[in-house]
Design a protein around this motif. Structure first.
Motif, PDB file in Angstrom:
ATOM      1  N   MET A   1     -67.088 -11.861  97.948  1.00 50.80           N
ATOM      2  CA  MET A   1     -65.944 -12.748  97.801  1.00 50.80           C
ATOM      3  C   MET A   1     -64.990 -12.158  96.774  1.00 50.80           C
ATOM      4  SD  MET A   1     -64.694 -15.624  98.693  1.00 50.80           S
ATOM      5  CE  MET A   1     -63.606 -16.878  98.232  1.00 50.80           C
ATOM      6  N   LEU A   2     -63.740 -12.207  97.082  1.00 50.93           N
ATOM      7  CA  LEU A   2     -62.713 -11.663  96.207  1.00 50.93           C
ATOM      8  C   LEU A   2     -61.576 -12.666  96.107  1.00 50.93           C
ATOM      9  CD1 LEU A   2     -61.567  -9.154  94.688  1.00 50.93           C
ATOM     10  CD2 LEU A   2     -60.596  -8.456  96.873  1.00 50.93           C
ATOM     11  N   ALA A   3     -61.173 -12.972  94.908  1.00 50.57           N
ATOM     12  CA  ALA A   3     -60.031 -13.871  94.698  1.00 50.57           C
ATOM     13  C   ALA A   3     -58.915 -13.063  94.063  1.00 50.57           C
ATOM     14  CB  ALA A   3     -60.437 -15.028  93.797  1.00 50.57           C
ATOM     15  N   LEU A   4     -57.713 -13.224  94.573  1.00 55.07           N
ATOM     16  CA  LEU A   4     -56.562 -12.482  94.068  1.00 55.07           C
ATOM     17  C   LEU A   4     -55.464 -13.431  93.614  1.00 55.07           C
ATOM     18  CD1 LEU A   4     -56.107  -9.848  96.906  1.00 55.07           C
ATOM     19  CD2 LEU A   4     -57.137  -9.468  94.676  1.00 55.07           C
ATOM     20  N   ARG A   5     -54.831 -13.081  92.532  1.00 49.27           N
ATOM     21  CA  ARG A   5     -53.622 -13.782  92.103  1.00 49.27           C
ATOM     22  C   ARG A   5     -52.468 -12.838  92.396  1.00 49.27           C
ATOM     23  NH1 ARG A   5     -54.391 -18.267  88.496  1.00 49.27           N
ATOM     24  NH2 ARG A   5     -56.575 -18.365  87.871  1.00 49.27           N
ATOM     25  N   LEU A   6     -51.614 -13.266  93.287  1.00 46.24           N
ATOM     26  CA  LEU A   6     -50.476 -12.439  93.671  1.00 46.24           C
ATOM     27  C   LEU A   6     -49.201 -12.981  93.047  1.00 46.24           C
ATOM     28  CD1 LEU A   6     -51.231 -12.119  97.486  1.00 46.24           C
ATOM     29  CD2 LEU A   6     -51.622 -10.391  95.738  1.00 46.24           C
ATOM     30  N   PRO A   7     -48.258 -12.099  92.753  1.00 44.44           N
ATOM     31  CA  PRO A   7     -46.943 -12.585  92.314  1.00 44.44           C
ATOM     32  C   PRO A   7     -46.351 -13.476  93.409  1.00 44.44           C
ATOM     33  CG  PRO A   7     -47.162 -10.232  91.908  1.00 44.44           C
ATOM     34  CD  PRO A   7     -48.350 -10.647  92.728  1.00 44.44           C
ATOM     35  N   ALA A   8     -45.580 -14.466  93.010  1.00 45.17           N
ATOM     36  CA  ALA A   8     -45.029 -15.453  93.952  1.00 45.17           C
ATOM     37  C   ALA A   8     -44.287 -14.803  95.114  1.00 45.17           C
ATOM     38  CB  ALA A   8     -44.126 -16.429  93.208  1.00 45.17           C
ATOM     39  N   ASP A  15     -47.393 -15.101 103.206  1.00 41.70           N
ATOM     40  CA  ASP A  15     -47.454 -16.394 103.879  1.00 41.70           C
ATOM     41  C   ASP A  15     -46.506 -16.418 105.074  1.00 41.70           C
ATOM     42  OD1 ASP A  15     -48.517 -19.061 103.991  1.00 41.70           O
ATOM     43  OD2 ASP A  15     -46.559 -19.778 103.299  1.00 41.70           O
ATOM     44  N   ASN A  16     -45.308 -15.892 104.892  1.00 41.87           N
ATOM     45  CA  ASN A  16     -44.321 -15.849 105.965  1.00 41.87           C
ATOM     46  C   ASN A  16     -44.803 -14.982 107.127  1.00 41.87           C
ATOM     47  OD1 ASN A  16     -41.733 -16.444 107.116  1.00 41.87           O
ATOM     48  ND2 ASN A  16     -41.119 -14.351 106.606  1.00 41.87           N
ATOM     49  N   LEU A  17     -45.346 -13.818 106.821  1.00 43.13           N
ATOM     50  CA  LEU A  17     -45.861 -12.937 107.860  1.00 43.13           C
ATOM     51  C   LEU A  17     -46.986 -13.613 108.633  1.00 43.13           C
ATOM     52  CD1 LEU A  17     -45.875 -10.134 109.224  1.00 43.13           C
ATOM     53  CD2 LEU A  17     -47.505  -9.420 107.448  1.00 43.13           C
ATOM     54  N   ALA A  18     -47.874 -14.256 107.929  1.00 43.21           N
ATOM     55  CA  ALA A  18     -48.997 -14.932 108.575  1.00 43.21           C
ATOM     56  C   ALA A  18     -48.497 -16.042 109.513  1.00 43.21           C
ATOM     57  CB  ALA A  18     -49.935 -15.509 107.521  1.00 43.21           C
ATOM     58  N   LYS A  19     -47.542 -16.821 109.060  1.00 43.23           N
ATOM     59  CA  LYS A  19     -46.996 -17.906 109.893  1.00 43.23           C
ATOM     60  C   LYS A  19     -46.276 -17.356 111.119  1.00 43.23           C
ATOM     61  CE  LYS A  19     -46.512 -21.300 106.227  1.00 43.23           C
ATOM     62  NZ  LYS A  19     -45.583 -21.962 105.297  1.00 43.23           N
ATOM     63  N   GLU A  20     -45.507 -16.286 110.940  1.00 42.25           N
ATOM     64  CA  GLU A  20     -44.746 -15.716 112.052  1.00 42.25           C
ATOM     65  C   GLU A  20     -45.632 -15.067 113.106  1.00 42.25           C
ATOM     66  OE1 GLU A  20     -41.676 -13.079 110.765  1.00 42.25           O
ATOM     67  OE2 GLU A  20     -40.620 -14.629 109.635  1.00 42.25           O
ATOM     68  N   THR A  21     -46.758 -14.550 112.705  1.00 37.64           N
ATOM     69  CA  THR A  21     -47.611 -13.810 113.637  1.00 37.64           C
ATOM     70  C   THR A  21     -48.837 -14.579 114.113  1.00 37.64           C
ATOM     71  OG1 THR A  21     -48.874 -12.823 111.835  1.00 37.64           O
ATOM     72  CG2 THR A  21     -46.933 -11.608 112.622  1.00 37.64           C
ATOM     73  N   GLY A  22     -49.117 -15.698 113.469  1.00 37.05           N
ATOM     74  CA  GLY A  22     -50.297 -16.478 113.865  1.00 37.05           C
ATOM     75  C   GLY A  22     -51.604 -15.892 113.332  1.00 37.05           C
ATOM     76  N   ARG A  23     -51.505 -14.961 112.439  1.00 34.01           N
ATOM     77  CA  ARG A  23     -52.695 -14.393 111.800  1.00 34.01           C
ATOM     78  C   ARG A  23     -52.849 -15.018 110.423  1.00 34.01           C
ATOM     79  NH1 ARG A  23     -55.298  -9.986 114.475  1.00 34.01           N
ATOM     80  NH2 ARG A  23     -53.894  -8.993 115.938  1.00 34.01           N
ATOM     81  N   THR A  24     -54.012 -14.802 109.825  1.00 34.88           N
ATOM     82  CA  THR A  24     -54.242 -15.363 108.503  1.00 34.88           C
ATOM     83  C   THR A  24     -53.796 -14.403 107.408  1.00 34.88           C
ATOM     84  OG1 THR A  24     -56.464 -14.432 108.312  1.00 34.88           O
ATOM     85  CG2 THR A  24     -56.275 -16.599 109.359  1.00 34.88           C
ATOM     86  N   LYS A  25     -53.546 -14.988 106.236  1.00 34.20           N
ATOM     87  CA  LYS A  25     -53.225 -14.156 105.081  1.00 34.20           C
ATOM     88  C   LYS A  25     -54.417 -13.256 104.762  1.00 34.20           C
ATOM     89  CE  LYS A  25     -51.943 -17.599 102.392  1.00 34.20           C
ATOM     90  NZ  LYS A  25     -51.448 -18.308 101.199  1.00 34.20           N
ATOM     91  N   GLN A  31     -56.503  -5.927 105.898  1.00 34.59           N
ATOM     92  CA  GLN A  31     -55.947  -4.726 106.513  1.00 34.59           C
ATOM     93  C   GLN A  31     -55.276  -3.831 105.473  1.00 34.59           C
ATOM     94  OE1 GLN A  31     -56.491  -3.789 109.767  1.00 34.59           O
ATOM     95  NE2 GLN A  31     -57.845  -5.555 109.588  1.00 34.59           N
ATOM     96  N   ALA A  32     -54.544  -4.440 104.548  1.00 37.35           N
ATOM     97  CA  ALA A  32     -53.863  -3.661 103.512  1.00 37.35           C
ATOM     98  C   ALA A  32     -54.877  -2.974 102.594  1.00 37.35           C
ATOM     99  CB  ALA A  32     -52.948  -4.575 102.692  1.00 37.35           C
ATOM    100  N   ILE A  33     -55.913  -3.699 102.225  1.00 40.79           N
ATOM    101  CA  ILE A  33     -56.940  -3.113 101.356  1.00 40.79           C
ATOM    102  C   ILE A  33     -57.652  -1.979 102.071  1.00 40.79           C
ATOM    103  CG2 ILE A  33     -59.166  -3.551 100.234  1.00 40.79           C
ATOM    104  CD1 ILE A  33     -58.012  -6.382  99.566  1.00 40.79           C
ATOM    105  N   LEU A  34     -57.995  -2.167 103.336  1.00 38.24           N
ATOM    106  CA  LEU A  34     -58.677  -1.116 104.098  1.00 38.24           C
ATOM    107  C   LEU A  34     -57.830   0.145 104.184  1.00 38.24           C
ATOM    108  CD1 LEU A  34     -60.347  -3.061 107.045  1.00 38.24           C
ATOM    109  CD2 LEU A  34     -61.494  -1.790 105.228  1.00 38.24           C
ATOM    110  N   LYS A  35     -56.552  -0.010 104.480  1.00 39.98           N
ATOM    111  CA  LYS A  35     -55.656   1.151 104.578  1.00 39.98           C
ATOM    112  C   LYS A  35     -55.583   1.880 103.248  1.00 39.98           C
ATOM    113  CE  LYS A  35     -52.317   3.867 105.974  1.00 39.98           C
ATOM    114  NZ  LYS A  35     -52.757   5.221 106.163  1.00 39.98           N
TER     115      LYS A  35
END
Length: 72
Positions: A1-8, A15-25, A31-35
């Protein structure tokens, strides 16, 4: 388990990308961490090989010798 605090701003973009694509944050964060992790692993491996070559721990063979050995 990993918890992240991201800048707003980053949180809002994610959040916007997730909503637009129907994928989760979580999907995009994973995916970003893996890359990035793959890139870091490649860099680490390359640096290790370079160090081994410089120190003489790893030997190289000229291409013409490899071709000859393989009958090319």
């Amino acid at each position: 388990m990993l918890a992240l605090r991201l800048p707003a701003e980053i949180e809002a973009r994610l959040d916007n990308l997730a909503k637009e694509t129907g994928r989760t944050k979580t999907y995009y964060a994973t995916q970003a961490i893996l890359k990035y992790l793959e890139d870091l692993e490649d860099i680490y491996h390359a640096e290790k090989v370079i160090e081994e070559l410089r120190s003489g721990k790893q030997k190289t063979t000229p291409a013409n010798e490899v071709y000859k050995e393989l009958g090319l």
